[in-house]
Design a protein around this motif. Sequence first.
Motif, PDB file in Angstrom:
ATOM      1  N   SER A  94      10.161   4.783   2.035  1.00 36.32           N
ATOM      2  CA  SER A  94      11.168   4.419   1.051  1.00 36.32           C
ATOM      3  C   SER A  94      12.533   4.442   1.719  1.00 36.32           C
ATOM      4  O   SER A  94      12.702   5.030   2.786  1.00 36.32           O
ATOM      5  N   GLY A  99      14.679   7.837  -7.479  1.00 37.70           N
ATOM      6  CA  GLY A  99      14.740   6.587  -8.201  1.00 37.70           C
ATOM      7  C   GLY A  99      14.538   5.352  -7.368  1.00 37.70           C
ATOM      8  O   GLY A  99      14.846   4.247  -7.807  1.00 37.70           O
ATOM      9  N   VAL A 100      14.023   5.524  -6.169  1.00 41.43           N
ATOM     10  CA  VAL A 100      13.752   4.347  -5.349  1.00 41.43           C
ATOM     11  C   VAL A 100      12.253   4.102  -5.287  1.00 41.43           C
ATOM     12  O   VAL A 100      11.445   4.999  -5.495  1.00 41.43           O
ATOM     13  N   THR A 101      11.898   2.882  -4.982  1.00 38.44           N
ATOM     14  CA  THR A 101      10.487   2.531  -4.888  1.00 38.44           C
ATOM     15  C   THR A 101       9.898   3.076  -3.600  1.00 38.44           C
ATOM     16  O   THR A 101      10.509   3.006  -2.539  1.00 38.44           O
ATOM     17  N   ILE A 102       8.716   3.632  -3.697  1.00 38.09           N
ATOM     18  CA  ILE A 102       7.990   4.159  -2.548  1.00 38.09           C
ATOM     19  C   ILE A 102       6.778   3.273  -2.325  1.00 38.09           C
ATOM     20  O   ILE A 102       6.002   3.034  -3.242  1.00 38.09           O
ATOM     21  N   TYR A 103       6.635   2.779  -1.115  1.00 33.94           N
ATOM     22  CA  TYR A 103       5.566   1.850  -0.793  1.00 33.94           C
ATOM     23  C   TYR A 103       4.537   2.516   0.123  1.00 33.94           C
ATOM     24  O   TYR A 103       4.907   3.192   1.078  1.00 33.94           O
ATOM     25  N   PHE A 104       3.272   2.255  -0.188  1.00 31.06           N
ATOM     26  CA  PHE A 104       2.187   2.836   0.601  1.00 31.06           C
ATOM     27  C   PHE A 104       1.572   1.799   1.540  1.00 31.06           C
ATOM     28  O   PHE A 104       1.542   0.604   1.239  1.00 31.06           O
TER      29      PHE A 104
END
Lengths: 113, 108
Positions: A94, A99-104
């Motif tokens: 991220s 409040g931020v998008t977390i990408y897997f």
Amino acid sequence: KAGVTQTPRYLIKTRGQQVTLSCSPISGHRSVSWYQQTPGQGLQFLFEYFSETQRNKGNFPGRFSGRQFSNSRSEMNVSTLELGDSALYLCASSLDGLGVTIYFGEGSWLTVV
Amino acid sequence: DAKTTQPPSMDCAEGRAANLPCNHSTISGNEYVYWYRQIHSQGPQYIIHGLKNNETNEMASLIITEDRKSSTLILPHATLRDTAVYYCIVRGGGKLIFGQGTELSVKP
């Protein structure tokens, strides 16, 4: 832009060996975290790195370690492998902050025999 | 130490709205609610997140109660490809604390 990239995707190791998994975050992302997923325990947080420093750590033994490089790429290492370490290891990235998008990523499948 | 409670499984008819509930009664004021889904053997896919206002994107809507103790993820027109495990997560600092999730089965 490219997503979170994990290598290798699949690997088999023998008990007692060690393993290193690699994660390349999305370009510009500075936070990288690692998770372990097993059928019995579900998804569990291992640790998080930001600017080459470990910022958060889960409840795993010292055999599990990680690091982050200046380009934000991260590696995790498991030493003295046990059968119970067989799992899907997931990396997430991220920008940082709440409040931020977390990408897997798609994960690395580790089998210990 | 998961902070969320979800039903273990739900069914939904294809084309209908899927409403997935989540309880997070101990949520703190600055903690966000995130929703992810995971299709077998793949990495979790981000769906949506919010703090206290309702949110909508191209995938779903997130309804958070005024007291923030619960939320509902709405997939407006479920398809067979929405069959997955859905995780409601309260983000505490830099880590996501996953519960067991809800296994959603969309049936024809």
